[in-house]
Motif scaffolding. Structure first.
Motif, PDB file in Angstrom:
ATOM      1  N   VAL A 195      55.299  10.427  41.835  1.00 25.22           N
ATOM      2  CA  VAL A 195      54.702  11.043  40.652  1.00 25.22           C
ATOM      3  C   VAL A 195      55.609  12.195  40.217  1.00 25.22           C
ATOM      4  CG1 VAL A 195      52.670  12.185  39.715  1.00 25.22           C
ATOM      5  CG2 VAL A 195      52.421  10.452  41.508  1.00 25.22           C
ATOM      6  N   PRO A 196      56.334  12.027  39.106  1.00 23.41           N
ATOM      7  CA  PRO A 196      57.258  13.086  38.697  1.00 23.41           C
ATOM      8  C   PRO A 196      56.520  14.334  38.235  1.00 23.41           C
ATOM      9  CG  PRO A 196      57.125  11.382  37.011  1.00 23.41           C
ATOM     10  CD  PRO A 196      56.342  10.880  38.184  1.00 23.41           C
ATOM     11  N   THR A 197      57.120  15.460  38.503  1.00 18.79           N
ATOM     12  CA  THR A 197      56.629  16.731  37.989  1.00 18.79           C
ATOM     13  C   THR A 197      57.374  17.058  36.697  1.00 18.79           C
ATOM     14  OG1 THR A 197      58.302  17.992  39.197  1.00 18.79           O
ATOM     15  CG2 THR A 197      56.230  17.519  40.350  1.00 18.79           C
ATOM     16  N   GLU A 198      56.998  18.112  36.066  1.00 19.50           N
ATOM     17  CA  GLU A 198      57.700  18.525  34.841  1.00 19.50           C
ATOM     18  C   GLU A 198      59.174  18.798  35.140  1.00 19.50           C
ATOM     19  OE1 GLU A 198      57.478  22.086  31.457  1.00 19.50           O
ATOM     20  OE2 GLU A 198      55.803  21.736  32.828  1.00 19.50           O
ATOM     21  N   GLU A 199      59.427  19.408  36.297  1.00 16.63           N
ATOM     22  CA  GLU A 199      60.814  19.733  36.653  1.00 16.63           C
ATOM     23  C   GLU A 199      61.617  18.482  36.975  1.00 16.63           C
ATOM     24  OE1 GLU A 199      58.152  21.046  38.000  1.00 16.63           O
ATOM     25  OE2 GLU A 199      58.176  23.193  37.487  1.00 16.63           O
ATOM     26  N   THR A 200      61.025  17.536  37.727  1.00 17.73           N
ATOM     27  CA  THR A 200      61.784  16.349  38.082  1.00 17.73           C
ATOM     28  C   THR A 200      61.943  15.410  36.894  1.00 17.73           C
ATOM     29  OG1 THR A 200      59.781  15.255  38.927  1.00 17.73           O
ATOM     30  CG2 THR A 200      61.125  16.486  40.504  1.00 17.73           C
ATOM     31  N   THR A 201      60.999  15.409  35.968  1.00 19.71           N
ATOM     32  CA  THR A 201      61.172  14.641  34.737  1.00 19.71           C
ATOM     33  C   THR A 201      62.376  15.158  33.959  1.00 19.71           C
ATOM     34  OG1 THR A 201      58.814  14.146  34.587  1.00 19.71           O
ATOM     35  CG2 THR A 201      60.097  13.955  32.564  1.00 19.71           C
ATOM     36  N   ALA A 202      62.533  16.463  33.943  1.00 24.16           N
ATOM     37  CA  ALA A 202      63.702  17.046  33.274  1.00 24.16           C
ATOM     38  C   ALA A 202      64.993  16.618  33.966  1.00 24.16           C
ATOM     39  CB  ALA A 202      63.580  18.573  33.248  1.00 24.16           C
ATOM     40  N   LEU A 203      64.953  16.491  35.296  1.00 21.80           N
ATOM     41  CA  LEU A 203      66.140  16.029  36.021  1.00 21.80           C
ATOM     42  C   LEU A 203      66.468  14.587  35.669  1.00 21.80           C
ATOM     43  CD1 LEU A 203      65.552  17.557  39.582  1.00 21.80           C
ATOM     44  CD2 LEU A 203      67.204  18.310  37.867  1.00 21.80           C
ATOM     45  N   LEU A 204      65.447  13.738  35.579  1.00 23.66           N
ATOM     46  CA  LEU A 204      65.686  12.349  35.203  1.00 23.66           C
ATOM     47  C   LEU A 204      66.236  12.247  33.785  1.00 23.66           C
ATOM     48  CD1 LEU A 204      62.515  10.649  36.750  1.00 23.66           C
ATOM     49  CD2 LEU A 204      64.852  10.628  37.630  1.00 23.66           C
ATOM     50  N   ASP A 205      65.754  13.105  32.902  1.00 19.88           N
ATOM     51  CA  ASP A 205      66.323  13.149  31.549  1.00 19.88           C
ATOM     52  C   ASP A 205      67.793  13.560  31.608  1.00 19.88           C
ATOM     53  OD1 ASP A 205      63.884  12.425  30.505  1.00 19.88           O
ATOM     54  OD2 ASP A 205      63.280  14.476  29.992  1.00 19.88           O
ATOM     55  N   GLN A 206      68.090  14.469  32.509  1.00 25.79           N
ATOM     56  CA  GLN A 206      69.482  14.900  32.682  1.00 25.79           C
ATOM     57  C   GLN A 206      70.354  13.743  33.154  1.00 25.79           C
ATOM     58  OE1 GLN A 206      69.855  18.491  35.031  1.00 25.79           O
ATOM     59  NE2 GLN A 206      71.992  18.078  35.527  1.00 25.79           N
ATOM     60  N   ALA A 207      69.826  12.926  34.060  1.00 23.03           N
ATOM     61  CA  ALA A 207      70.579  11.752  34.522  1.00 23.03           C
ATOM     62  C   ALA A 207      70.812  10.771  33.380  1.00 23.03           C
ATOM     63  CB  ALA A 207      69.832  11.068  35.665  1.00 23.03           C
ATOM     64  N   ASP A 208      69.782  10.558  32.553  1.00 26.66           N
ATOM     65  CA  ASP A 208      69.944   9.659  31.404  1.00 26.66           C
ATOM     66  C   ASP A 208      71.025  10.167  30.459  1.00 26.66           C
ATOM     67  OD1 ASP A 208      67.946   8.040  32.384  1.00 26.66           O
ATOM     68  OD2 ASP A 208      66.368   8.928  31.141  1.00 26.66           O
ATOM     69  N   THR A 209      71.030  11.454  30.231  1.00 25.85           N
ATOM     70  CA  THR A 209      72.046  12.038  29.344  1.00 25.85           C
ATOM     71  C   THR A 209      73.437  11.898  29.936  1.00 25.85           C
ATOM     72  OG1 THR A 209      70.441  13.638  28.472  1.00 25.85           O
ATOM     73  CG2 THR A 209      72.775  14.158  28.191  1.00 25.85           C
ATOM     74  N   LEU A 210      73.562  12.153  31.239  1.00 21.49           N
ATOM     75  CA  LEU A 210      74.856  12.023  31.898  1.00 21.49           C
ATOM     76  C   LEU A 210      75.354  10.587  31.829  1.00 21.49           C
ATOM     77  CD1 LEU A 210      77.162  13.126  33.624  1.00 21.49           C
ATOM     78  CD2 LEU A 210      75.709  12.842  35.651  1.00 21.49           C
ATOM     79  N   ARG A 211      74.455   9.627  32.061  1.00 21.77           N
ATOM     80  CA  ARG A 211      74.848   8.220  31.992  1.00 21.77           C
ATOM     81  C   ARG A 211      75.364   7.862  30.593  1.00 21.77           C
ATOM     82  NH1 ARG A 211      70.326   6.432  32.655  1.00 21.77           N
ATOM     83  NH2 ARG A 211      70.231   6.469  34.941  1.00 21.77           N
ATOM     84  N   GLU A 212      74.624   8.273  29.587  1.00 20.39           N
ATOM     85  CA  GLU A 212      75.046   7.974  28.212  1.00 20.39           C
ATOM     86  C   GLU A 212      76.380   8.628  27.887  1.00 20.39           C
ATOM     87  OE1 GLU A 212      73.806   6.019  25.581  1.00 20.39           O
ATOM     88  OE2 GLU A 212      72.886   5.172  27.375  1.00 20.39           O
ATOM     89  N   ASN A 213      76.562   9.845  28.348  1.00 21.28           N
ATOM     90  CA  ASN A 213      77.828  10.544  28.074  1.00 21.28           C
ATOM     91  C   ASN A 213      79.008   9.829  28.729  1.00 21.28           C
ATOM     92  OD1 ASN A 213      76.533  12.484  26.554  1.00 21.28           O
ATOM     93  ND2 ASN A 213      76.411  13.968  28.227  1.00 21.28           N
TER      94      ASN A 213
END
Length: 808
Positions: A264-282
């Motif tokens: 169950v992601p928290t607000e902080e870990t959801t932000a980390l997953l968004d960061q991974a998505d951004t890094l992948r796209e970049n």
């Protein structure tokens, strides 16, 4: 009981387990518990939902009973899973349970796990079914053990391996397992359910006990029958409670269906997953980054080009990898001093060299500082060998240019034929080089079977041990029969193989496909293979650069050489080939070793920066060295290495740094110096196609970060990385060194994300503490990360887990 005796019994138990009949894997029928009882459950054992008269007190609901329990919150999620499967919740507070009641609960298990076997199951163990006496915990374990063997399939396949608790219980367990009741389980051997072989019925208690300590739940980390840490015992002689029984039955079911228990992601870990998505796209959309060296020339390569062109413009581009590789062949930088080797090349093993011999007027010639650009959107198949001092990158618009090791798309009915005498074993139309995996329609991996090639008998041998552990006693081996392959498993029957190497050999490939001709069933069939006897994957150039290229379906990944840079690249679906077969005839053991790192670093001055690495058989990225490397060059062989800004996901392991032979031997010589593993994002290690049955790899693999250091190293930093979760039997950090502070790495500023009850740190100081220590993801984790890893500036997130009905 002495340790040697315990180990002997363990091996015997595993041998017995290997003889048990296997069955197909049936997934439980699950519905949302808020929507009522699943239709497939046995109605006569489910609590009535009829409303009582108003004058009577209302019975608590299953959810209310679960909430009221004083148990860990993850257990409550597991009990919600039990309610969804149809297990009654009205007796959770019951302090004793009879054999007959246990049998009713086991019926629910079988009905969910293997409904086609339910009627046959109900005819078994009549004494247990009529037993009205309280059942002990050892007899509870016996009933669960035998039921799991009856169901078969995945329920007997998740053996993790006996852990340190075996050393703690010693004679206590031996004294307790003798209390198992033979009468309750009479007839097991007679019906062919449990083959006790030469051990006799008395061995049942031993086998059950070792089943218990070798099958921790892959969600909550508990044994089927829980271990009492206060007394170092399983309390086998005590009577079982209703909750004991329910959890002992649930834990194998949960381990097989653990995908239903999502974090169950928290607000902080959801932000980390968004960061991974951004890094992948970049990374996927990085612009080309190359510099033309002094006196250098830019060359272009396009699928629409012509090798007779000069290659100096996009309009006059070259076409093939053969043309590009010929420059390396020409200056012999890859062949060393043996300039006559081309004349003796085998045409099957070295197609790139054959092309060079047949086209002497078309050879390319590079000098350090040259740049070779591949057209974006293009695909090339074959071996790629970088030339010294040359940069390889991309031009044009669109996706990164791709280089595939798979020699061809195996789709097409004409490419496959049935093996004589079978209706589901298919043979590929031509021989292939050693193959580590096969990707079907871009998403399903056919799994490689790895029998042992025995040079004494000149036969392929296999055993249950090889399937599970990659090692086996030779006396336990038997001749491998390709007709015994499981569905979507394959076998490479290599020719000319020896005990030391396999990847340079070719042979027939057999694939079992129950759905029909795989060439018709699948539009895309790609092999994790190669077509060149010199290498297993891609070779990055010494003093050169690989930039903005995508590498897929390689037998092994991208290997670096001194001062090579790999940047902005994609490496995916790599590895699984057999690195070597080893048979110790004196000691009677054999081993099959497989490999497949995404980007294999370790050479001095190399840089691995801003790459996306996924679905690799072994580590995503490695920095590895060995004792022989010290002898091949002056000074420290692995120094001034940078691994930074990479995204690694769904690989067996994340970033690994090790000198395995030196560590094991305690060799006191510097192999690593000035190594920086910085700002990488590593996620979901172990949750992939590789090592699925090889659970003993958990001590070496299956971790986002693995640091394994012999004495004499210096300036090793693991900083600012995000380590996001891993498979349940691995640890978030695997940290091993020999003799403490002078070799320890500096951990600082890393982010650690791990789900509750998982293993957070695996620590082993081989000289100071011979025990291998696991630190769990609990309230002590922050202190342990600071004390064990030295990371006092860490950020820590512990993820809850929850049952998700119907999750796929």
């Amino acid at each position: 009981m002495k340790t040697k005796r315990i180990i002997s019994l363990l091996l015997s138990a595993v041998m017995v387990l290997g003889l048990l009949s296997g069955c197909g894997n049936h997934q439980p029928a699950i519905t949302d518990p808020t929507q009522g009882t699943p239709q497939s459950t046995t109605q006569n054992i489910i609590q009535s939902t009829t409303q009582p008269p108003e004058s009577q007190p209302v019975e608590p609901s299953a959810e209310e009973r679960i909430r009221a329990l004083d148990v860990p919150k993850l257990w409550k999620e597991e009990l919600r899973y039990a309610a969804a499967l149809g297990f009654p919740m009205h007796s959770l507070e019951q302090t004793e349970i009879t054999g007959a009641e246990v049998a009713e609960l086991l019926d629910v298990f079988v009905m969910n796990a293997a409904p086609d076997k339910l009627e046959a199951w109900k005819d078994m163990y009549p004494v247990l079914r009529k037993n009205s006496e309280p059942i002990s915990r050892i007899n509870l374990l016996g009933s669960v053990f035998l039921t799991v063997q009856f169901v078969g399939g995945a329920y007997v396949d998740y053996l993790i391996g006996v852990d340190s608790v075996d050393q703690r219980i010693g004679e206590k367990a031996a004294a307790e397992w003798d209390y198992i009741s033979q009468e309750l389980f009479g007839g097991a051997e007679a019906v062919g359910l449990f083959d006790l072989g030469d051990f006799g019925v008395d061995f049942l208690g031993t086998a059950c006990s070792y089943y218990n300590i070798a099958n921790k739940c892959l969600i909550d980390g508990e044994y089927p029958v829980a271990f009492d840490t206060s007394t170092d015992t399983f309390r086998f002689k005590e009577n079982a409670t209703y909750l004991d029984v329910l959890m002992a039955i649930l834990r194998p079911m949960i381990s097989v269906n653990k995908e239903l228990f999502a974090t169950v992601p928290t607000e902080e870990t959801t932000a980390l997953l968004d960061q991974a998505d951004t890094l992948r796209e970049n990374i996927l959309n990085t612009e080309s980054d190359w510099t033309l060296g002094e006196g250098g020339t830019v060359y272009y390569v396009s699928p629409n080009g012509d090798d007779r062109n000069d290659g100096l413009t996009p309009e006059t581009a070259w076409r093939t990898l053969d043309k590009v590789n010929s420059a390396t062949i020409r200056d012999h930088s890859y062949l060393g001093e043996d300039k006559d080797i081309i004349a003796n090349l085998n045409t099957k093993e070295f197609p790139a060299y054959v092309w060079a011999v047949e086209n002497p007027d078309l050879w390319a010639e590079f000098i350090p500082g040259d740049v070779v650009l591949f057209e974006r959107g293009g695909i090339w198949r074959g071996q790629f060998i970088g030339a010294k001092g040359v940069t390889y990158s991309a031009y044009g618009e669109g996706a990164k240019p791709e280089i595939w090791g798979s020699p061809e798309n195996g789709s097409g009915a004409e490419k496959w034929s049935l093996l004589e005498g079978t209706d589901n074993i298919w043979v590929f139309y031509r021989e292939l080089q050693e193959c580590g995996g096969i990707l079907l329609n871009g998403e399903t991996v056919a799994i490689k079977e790895t029998p042992l090639w025995d040079t004494e008998t000149q036969k392929w041998l296999t055993s249950e041990y090889l399937t599970e552990f990659c090692s086996a006693p030779l006396e336990d081996c038997y001749e491998f029969d390709v007709k015994t392959l499981d569905n979507l498993h394959f076998f490479s029957a290599l020719e000319g193989i020896d005990q030391s190497i396999s990847f340079a050999c070719w042979g027939k490939l057999y694939l079992r496909c129950d759905a029909g001709n795989p060439g018709e069933v699948y539009d895309s069939i790609e092999f994790f293979s190669s077509s060149d006897g010199w290498g297993q994957g891609v070779l990055a150039p010494e003093n050169g650069v690989l930039d903005n290229l995508c590498f897929r379906y390689l037998s092994s990944g991208v290997g670096t050489r001194s001062y090579a840079t790999v940047q902005n690249c994609v490496v995916t679906w790599v590895g699984g080939i057999v690195q070597g077969y080893y048979a110790n005839y004196d000691e009677g053991w054999c081993t099959v070793t497989r490999c497949g790192d995404g980007i294999a670093g370790g050479y001095r001055g190399s840089k691995v920066v801003n790459n996306y690495v996924s679905y690799c058989y072994d580590f995503g990225i490695t920095v590895e060295s060995s004792t022989w490397a010290c002898l091949s060059e002056d000074g420290v062989p692995s120094h001034n290495i940078l691994v930074s800004g990479n995204l690694v996901e769904n690989c067996c392991g994340g970033v690994g740094m090790a000198a395995w032979d030196a560590f094991d031997a305690g060799i006191d010589m510097p192999l690593f110096e000035n190594i920086s593993i910085d700002s990488n994002f590593v996620m979901d290690t172990g949750k992939t196609w590789s090592h699925r049955g090889d659970y003993l790899k958990s001590y070496s693999y299956l971790s986002p970060i693995v640091i394994n250091l012999n004495p004499g190293n210096s300036d090793i930093a693991v900083t600012n990385n995000i380590l996001y979760d891993c498979w349940d039997i691995g640890a978030l950090v695997n940290y091993q060194y020999y003799n403490g502070d002078d070799t320890a790495a500096d951990f600082e500023g890393n982010t650690y994300v791990i789900h509750e009850n998982a293993k957070a740190i695996y620590f082993y100081d081989i000289k100071e503490n011979s025990d291998k220590i696991f630190y769990d993801a609990d309230e002590t984790l922050a202190q342990n990360i600071s004390d064990v890893l030295g990371d006092s500036t860490a950020t820590i997130h512990i993820l809850d887990r929850a049952f998700h009905a119907g999750r796929q």
